[in-house]
Motif scaffolding. Structure first.
Motif, short mmCIF file in Angstrom:
data_model
loop_
_atom_site.label_atom_id
_atom_site.label_comp_id
_atom_site.label_asym_id
_atom_site.label_seq_id
_atom_site.Cartn_x
_atom_site.Cartn_y
_atom_site.Cartn_z
N ASN A 138 56.61 -26.75 -19.40
CA ASN A 138 57.38 -25.78 -18.61
C ASN A 138 58.46 -26.51 -17.82
O ASN A 138 58.22 -27.62 -17.31
CB ASN A 138 56.48 -25.03 -17.63
N ASN A 139 59.63 -25.89 -17.76
CA ASN A 139 60.71 -26.35 -16.89
C ASN A 139 60.90 -25.31 -15.78
O ASN A 139 60.95 -24.11 -16.04
CB ASN A 139 62.00 -26.52 -17.68
N TYR A 140 60.97 -25.79 -14.55
CA TYR A 140 61.15 -24.91 -13.40
C TYR A 140 62.47 -25.24 -12.72
O TYR A 140 62.75 -26.41 -12.42
CB TYR A 140 59.99 -25.07 -12.41
N LYS A 141 63.28 -24.21 -12.45
CA LYS A 141 64.58 -24.40 -11.81
C LYS A 141 64.42 -24.49 -10.30
O LYS A 141 63.42 -24.01 -9.74
CB LYS A 141 65.52 -23.24 -12.17
N PRO A 142 65.40 -25.08 -9.60
CA PRO A 142 65.29 -25.21 -8.14
C PRO A 142 65.02 -23.88 -7.43
O PRO A 142 64.26 -23.84 -6.45
CB PRO A 142 66.64 -25.80 -7.74
N GLY A 143 65.62 -22.79 -7.92
CA GLY A 143 65.43 -21.50 -7.27
C GLY A 143 64.02 -20.96 -7.37
O GLY A 143 63.66 -20.01 -6.66
N GLN A 144 63.20 -21.54 -8.26
CA GLN A 144 61.81 -21.10 -8.40
C GLN A 144 60.86 -21.84 -7.46
O GLN A 144 59.67 -21.51 -7.41
CB GLN A 144 61.34 -21.32 -9.85
N LEU A 145 61.37 -22.84 -6.74
CA LEU A 145 60.53 -23.69 -5.91
C LEU A 145 60.77 -23.38 -4.43
O LEU A 145 61.91 -23.32 -3.99
CB LEU A 145 60.82 -25.17 -6.19
N PRO A 146 59.70 -23.21 -3.65
CA PRO A 146 59.85 -22.86 -2.23
C PRO A 146 60.56 -23.95 -1.44
O PRO A 146 60.32 -25.14 -1.64
CB PRO A 146 58.41 -22.70 -1.74
N ARG A 156 61.18 -29.30 -0.10
CA ARG A 156 60.97 -28.50 -1.32
C ARG A 156 59.53 -28.73 -1.79
O ARG A 156 59.11 -29.88 -1.99
CB ARG A 156 61.94 -28.89 -2.42
N LEU A 157 58.79 -27.66 -1.97
CA LEU A 157 57.43 -27.75 -2.51
C LEU A 157 57.52 -27.75 -4.03
O LEU A 157 57.80 -26.72 -4.65
CB LEU A 157 56.57 -26.58 -2.02
N GLY A 164 51.42 -23.64 4.29
CA GLY A 164 51.50 -22.20 4.12
C GLY A 164 52.36 -21.74 2.97
O GLY A 164 52.50 -20.54 2.73
N LEU A 165 52.96 -22.67 2.23
CA LEU A 165 53.78 -22.34 1.07
C LEU A 165 52.98 -22.53 -0.22
O LEU A 165 52.06 -23.36 -0.28
CB LEU A 165 55.03 -23.21 1.02
N GLN A 166 53.35 -21.78 -1.25
CA GLN A 166 52.69 -21.87 -2.55
C GLN A 166 53.74 -21.96 -3.65
O GLN A 166 54.64 -21.13 -3.72
CB GLN A 166 51.80 -20.66 -2.79
N SER A 167 53.63 -22.97 -4.51
CA SER A 167 54.56 -23.12 -5.63
C SER A 167 54.06 -22.35 -6.83
O SER A 167 52.85 -22.19 -7.04
CB SER A 167 54.72 -24.60 -5.99
N ASN A 168 55.00 -21.86 -7.65
CA ASN A 168 54.64 -21.16 -8.87
C ASN A 168 54.41 -22.10 -10.05
O ASN A 168 54.08 -21.64 -11.15
CB ASN A 168 55.75 -20.16 -9.24
N VAL A 169 54.61 -23.39 -9.86
CA VAL A 169 54.37 -24.35 -10.93
C VAL A 169 52.88 -24.32 -11.29
O VAL A 169 52.01 -24.42 -10.42
CB VAL A 169 54.79 -25.77 -10.49
N LYS A 170 52.59 -24.20 -12.58
CA LYS A 170 51.20 -24.10 -13.03
C LYS A 170 50.51 -25.46 -12.95
O LYS A 170 50.97 -26.44 -13.55
CB LYS A 170 51.13 -23.57 -14.46
N THR A 171 49.42 -25.52 -12.22
CA THR A 171 48.62 -26.74 -12.11
C THR A 171 47.18 -26.44 -12.51
O THR A 171 46.79 -25.28 -12.67
CB THR A 171 48.66 -27.29 -10.67
N HIS A 172 46.37 -27.51 -12.64
CA HIS A 172 44.99 -27.33 -13.09
C HIS A 172 43.95 -27.67 -12.03
O HIS A 172 42.75 -27.46 -12.27
CB HIS A 172 44.75 -28.20 -14.33
N LYS A 192 47.22 -30.43 6.16
CA LYS A 192 45.84 -30.73 6.54
C LYS A 192 44.81 -30.19 5.55
O LYS A 192 43.63 -30.53 5.65
CB LYS A 192 45.57 -30.16 7.93
N GLU A 193 45.25 -29.34 4.60
CA GLU A 193 44.28 -28.66 3.76
C GLU A 193 43.82 -29.46 2.55
O GLU A 193 43.03 -28.97 1.75
CB GLU A 193 44.85 -27.30 3.30
N HIS A 194 44.30 -30.70 2.41
CA HIS A 194 43.95 -31.50 1.23
C HIS A 194 43.20 -32.77 1.63
O HIS A 194 43.48 -33.38 2.66
CB HIS A 194 45.21 -31.88 0.46
N ALA A 195 42.25 -33.17 0.78
CA ALA A 195 41.37 -34.29 1.10
C ALA A 195 42.09 -35.63 1.06
O ALA A 195 41.84 -36.51 1.88
CB ALA A 195 40.17 -34.30 0.15
#
Length: 304
Positions: A138-146, A156-157, A164-172, A192-195
């Motif tokens: 997948n290719n994601y354009k800058p406008g698709q990224l928060p 840029r996320l 509090g932001l969520q990216s639409n990039v598909k992760t596993h 703070k939400e990540h180990a």
């Protein structure tokens, strides 16, 4: 608190293409699911040298490769038949899963003029249940990224979730990946939400707890640490991390939770069972045969 400071090491992936290699590091193999990180450039070459920089078709298994550019452009081709030019601010996210081959070509001399080419390459290990997933791109354009901005701060996320932001990039798996630009004197923190969380300094310098850190260093922090990052000058940072996945083995361009799977991948590439890109199949990178390395040492990786 600060757990470790990783100093980038110089690595050569081809004529005219030296990179700063940050991960894997012998004392810190991964940060969250991120198992590999290279910083290439800025690179400037003469037009007649452009082809020598190309990364020829090569294979991957068990990971996602993530390409992100600060400047220039690169043409990606893979065995799915995808051909994609990536430009600054875009994300190329290729999931190798059970096996894929791809190339990266520097086909526009103008994109290399004046030292404009600069890129970050990371690999994200896959959870065991997804290691044999079907390959995808997948290719994601800058406008698709928060994007988030504040006084002296631009962010840029690229992937995952943070602040509090969520990216639409598909992760596993749970992760975050951020491009942050700070003006001199600006303050920033860590999600703070990540180990597991790390900061790579791509440009400029920052101060943390009274100590100054500069280009080519990655700072990895312990769980729960809440450091204040002060920009000593204009700075560009890449923040990354997430939930750990457990031990992973890495050899050349192969990542897996099982050693025997890497041996199978070696045999598959050598025997031609991993297909080449249909529009870039006249040449490829052969399987390394470096008998000088101690048992268990990883062979040199390709850029992505």
């Amino acid at each position: 608190m600060l757990d470790i400071v990783i100093e980038a090491r110089k690595a050569s992936i081809g004529p005219g293409m030296d990179v700063r290699r940050i991960l894997p590091f012998r004392l810190r193999r991964m940060v969250g699911p991120f198992i590999f990180m290279d910083h290439a450039g800025p690179v400037a070459v003469q037009p007649e040298q452009t082809h020598a920089m190309d990364v020829l078709p090569h294979p991957h298994i068990g990971l996602s490769t993530v390409s992100y550019l600060f400047g220039g452009q690169v043409t990606h081709r893979d065995s799915l038949g995808v051909q994609q030019v990536i430009r600054p601010g875009e994300v190329n996210w290729m999931t190798a899963g059970s096996g894929i081959a791809h190339s990266e070509r520097f086909e526009d001399p103008k994109a290399l003029a004046g030292g404009s080419l600069e890129m970050i390459q990371t690999w994200v290990a896959l959870p065991e249940k997804d290691e044999e997933a079907a390959p995808a791109f997948n290719n994601y354009k800058p406008g698709q990224l928060p994007i988030f901005t504040d006084t002296g701060v631009w962010m840029r996320l690229i992937a995952g979730n943070a602040f509090g932001l969520q990216s639409n990039v598909k992760t596993h798996s749970p992760l975050f990946y951020l491009h942050v630009a700070l003006d001199k004197g600006a303050h920033f923190g860590l999600p703070k939400e990540h180990a597991e969380r790390g900061i790579y300094i791509a440009k400029g310098s920052v101060e943390v707890s009274g100590n100054t850190y500069t280009v080519g260093q990655m700072l990895v922090f312990t769980k729960g640490a809440d450091p204040v990052i002060l920009a000593k000058e204009s700075a560009t940072l890449m923040l990354l991390g997430g939930e750990p996945l457990g031990e992973r083995f890495i050899w050349w361009n192969f990542v897996s939770s099982r050693k025997e799977r890497i041996e199978q991948a070696k045999a598959d590439w050598k025997a031609g069972r991993i297909l080449l890109p249909p529009t870039d199949n006249a040449e490829f990178v052969p399987l390394p045969e470096d008998r000088s390395r101690p048992a268990g040492s990883p062979a040199p990786q390709a850029l992505s």
